[in-house]
Design a protein around this motif. Structure first.
Motif, PDB file in Angstrom:
ATOM      1  N   ASP A  74      22.097 -23.129  22.286  1.00  0.00           N
ATOM      2  CA  ASP A  74      22.378 -21.695  22.372  1.00  0.00           C
ATOM      3  C   ASP A  74      21.241 -21.024  23.136  1.00  0.00           C
ATOM      4  N   SER A  75      21.592 -20.138  24.073  1.00  0.00           N
ATOM      5  CA  SER A  75      20.599 -19.591  24.996  1.00  0.00           C
ATOM      6  C   SER A  75      20.774 -18.090  25.170  1.00  0.00           C
ATOM      7  N   TRP A  76      19.643 -17.408  25.393  1.00  0.00           N
ATOM      8  CA  TRP A  76      19.654 -15.966  25.599  1.00  0.00           C
ATOM      9  C   TRP A  76      20.374 -15.581  26.881  1.00  0.00           C
ATOM     10  N   ILE A  77      21.156 -14.498  26.797  1.00  0.00           N
ATOM     11  CA  ILE A  77      21.670 -13.790  27.963  1.00  0.00           C
ATOM     12  C   ILE A  77      21.175 -12.347  27.849  1.00  0.00           C
ATOM     13  N   GLY A  78      21.532 -11.491  28.794  1.00  0.00           N
ATOM     14  CA  GLY A  78      20.933 -10.163  28.866  1.00  0.00           C
ATOM     15  C   GLY A  78      21.543  -9.087  27.992  1.00  0.00           C
ATOM     16  N   LEU A  79      22.579  -9.399  27.232  1.00  0.00           N
ATOM     17  CA  LEU A  79      23.232  -8.376  26.416  1.00  0.00           C
ATOM     18  C   LEU A  79      22.412  -8.066  25.169  1.00  0.00           C
ATOM     19  N   ASN A  80      22.334  -6.778  24.820  1.00  0.00           N
ATOM     20  CA  ASN A  80      21.581  -6.368  23.634  1.00  0.00           C
ATOM     21  C   ASN A  80      22.028  -4.981  23.190  1.00  0.00           C
ATOM     22  N   ASP A  81      21.673  -4.654  21.927  1.00  0.00           N
ATOM     23  CA  ASP A  81      21.893  -3.290  21.432  1.00  0.00           C
ATOM     24  C   ASP A  81      20.589  -2.733  20.860  1.00  0.00           C
ATOM     25  N   LEU A  82      19.499  -3.023  21.560  1.00  0.00           N
ATOM     26  CA  LEU A  82      18.170  -2.588  21.115  1.00  0.00           C
ATOM     27  C   LEU A  82      18.021  -1.066  21.118  1.00  0.00           C
ATOM     28  N   ALA A  83      18.575  -0.402  22.119  1.00  0.00           N
ATOM     29  CA  ALA A  83      18.391   1.051  22.243  1.00  0.00           C
ATOM     30  C   ALA A  83      19.197   1.818  21.206  1.00  0.00           C
ATOM     31  N   MET A  84      20.447   1.398  20.977  1.00  0.00           N
ATOM     32  CA  MET A  84      21.304   2.070  20.012  1.00  0.00           C
ATOM     33  C   MET A  84      22.175   1.033  19.311  1.00  0.00           C
ATOM     34  N   GLU A  85      22.062   0.958  18.020  1.00  0.00           N
ATOM     35  CA  GLU A  85      22.798  -0.019  17.229  1.00  0.00           C
ATOM     36  C   GLU A  85      24.300   0.056  17.530  1.00  0.00           C
ATOM     37  N   GLY A  86      24.882  -1.105  17.868  1.00  0.00           N
ATOM     38  CA  GLY A  86      26.312  -1.193  18.115  1.00  0.00           C
ATOM     39  C   GLY A  86      26.737  -0.841  19.530  1.00  0.00           C
ATOM     40  N   VAL A  87      25.798  -0.378  20.369  1.00  0.00           N
ATOM     41  CA  VAL A  87      26.107  -0.058  21.770  1.00  0.00           C
ATOM     42  C   VAL A  87      25.453  -1.136  22.633  1.00  0.00           C
ATOM     43  N   CYS A 129      16.007 -10.997  17.857  1.00  0.00           N
ATOM     44  CA  CYS A 129      15.386 -11.108  19.177  1.00  0.00           C
ATOM     45  C   CYS A 129      14.114 -11.963  19.170  1.00  0.00           C
ATOM     46  N   ASN A 130      13.459 -12.074  18.012  1.00  0.00           N
ATOM     47  CA  ASN A 130      12.210 -12.838  17.979  1.00  0.00           C
ATOM     48  C   ASN A 130      12.442 -14.326  17.800  1.00  0.00           C
ATOM     49  N   ASN A 131      13.694 -14.760  17.656  1.00  0.00           N
ATOM     50  CA  ASN A 131      13.984 -16.188  17.637  1.00  0.00           C
ATOM     51  C   ASN A 131      13.669 -16.767  19.022  1.00  0.00           C
ATOM     52  N   ALA A 132      13.048 -17.924  19.059  1.00  0.00           N
ATOM     53  CA  ALA A 132      12.736 -18.571  20.338  1.00  0.00           C
ATOM     54  C   ALA A 132      13.914 -19.448  20.752  1.00  0.00           C
ATOM     55  N   ARG A 133      14.403 -19.221  21.961  1.00  0.00           N
ATOM     56  CA  ARG A 133      15.555 -19.958  22.483  1.00  0.00           C
ATOM     57  C   ARG A 133      15.338 -20.284  23.955  1.00  0.00           C
ATOM     58  N   GLU A 134      16.143 -21.228  24.442  1.00  0.00           N
ATOM     59  CA  GLU A 134      16.274 -21.391  25.878  1.00  0.00           C
ATOM     60  C   GLU A 134      16.918 -20.120  26.413  1.00  0.00           C
ATOM     61  N   TYR A 135      16.892 -19.924  27.721  1.00  0.00           N
ATOM     62  CA  TYR A 135      17.422 -18.688  28.285  1.00  0.00           C
ATOM     63  C   TYR A 135      17.961 -18.944  29.685  1.00  0.00           C
ATOM     64  N   VAL A 136      18.909 -18.086  30.081  1.00  0.00           N
ATOM     65  CA  VAL A 136      19.549 -18.203  31.386  1.00  0.00           C
ATOM     66  C   VAL A 136      19.198 -16.973  32.211  1.00  0.00           C
ATOM     67  N   CYS A 137      18.631 -17.202  33.379  1.00  0.00           N
ATOM     68  CA  CYS A 137      18.266 -16.130  34.302  1.00  0.00           C
ATOM     69  C   CYS A 137      19.305 -16.048  35.421  1.00  0.00           C
ATOM     70  N   GLU A 138      19.449 -14.850  35.948  1.00  0.00           N
ATOM     71  CA  GLU A 138      20.339 -14.596  37.077  1.00  0.00           C
ATOM     72  C   GLU A 138      19.533 -13.902  38.161  1.00  0.00           C
ATOM     73  N   ARG A 139      19.635 -14.384  39.382  1.00  0.00           N
ATOM     74  CA  ARG A 139      18.975 -13.753  40.518  1.00  0.00           C
ATOM     75  C   ARG A 139      20.045 -13.117  41.392  1.00  0.00           C
TER      76      ARG A 139
END
Length: 143
Positions: A74-87, A129-139
């Motif tokens: 399982d790897s990180w992607i860029g989606l998050n709701d850090l700024a507003m819960e549920g958004v 978010c503080n879990n350490a995972r592999e991650y996928v970058c996009e250029r």
């Protein structure tokens, strides 16, 4: 693509990843497990120029599958709701259209603000978010 920092003549270098023939964007999975915020910074550095590198934004089933095939966990992607819960927002500003939530997800208990793409079925889950995972970058920036 509009807004990705390239004009019609731009070619995105993809020596260290896999290229999406539809968008020209480059994707690379990194094995060094990092918390989500550190993974984002690593993707920005990998991009080479400001605004070109980011955690991957997934805008279609085909793009989701291309990324899933890179994974070994399982790897990180860029989606998050850090700024507003549920958004949920993509780090590169790509509008949220396509989603691929696993059954019962997102199931945020108030601390699960970052999204991982699951190895195996490619579905998404919210997690701390503080879990350490592999991650996928996009250029190539957002579409």
């Amino acid at each position: 693509n509009a807004g990705d920092g390239c004009d019609a003549q731009c070619f995105i270098e993809c020596d260290d990843g896999v290229q999406d023939v539809a968008t020209g964007h480059c994707y690379a999975k990194f094995n060094g497990d990092l918390p989500w915020g550190e993974a984002l910074l690593a993707c920005e550095a990998w991009g080479g120029s400001p605004g070109l590198g980011n955690l991957a934004s997934v805008t279609s089933a085909a793009e989701n599958e291309l990324i899933r095939q890179l994974l070994s966990e399982d790897s990180w992607i860029g989606l998050n709701d850090l700024a507003m819960e549920g958004v949920y927002v993509w780090t590169d500003g790509t509008p949220l259209g396509f989603t691929n939530w696993d059954g019962g997800e997102p199931n945020d208990d108030g601390t699960e603000d970052c999204i991982a793409l699951k190895d195996g079925d490619g579905q998404w889950k919210d997690t701390e978010c503080n879990n350490a995972r592999e991650y996928v970058c996009e250029r190539g920036g957002g579409d």
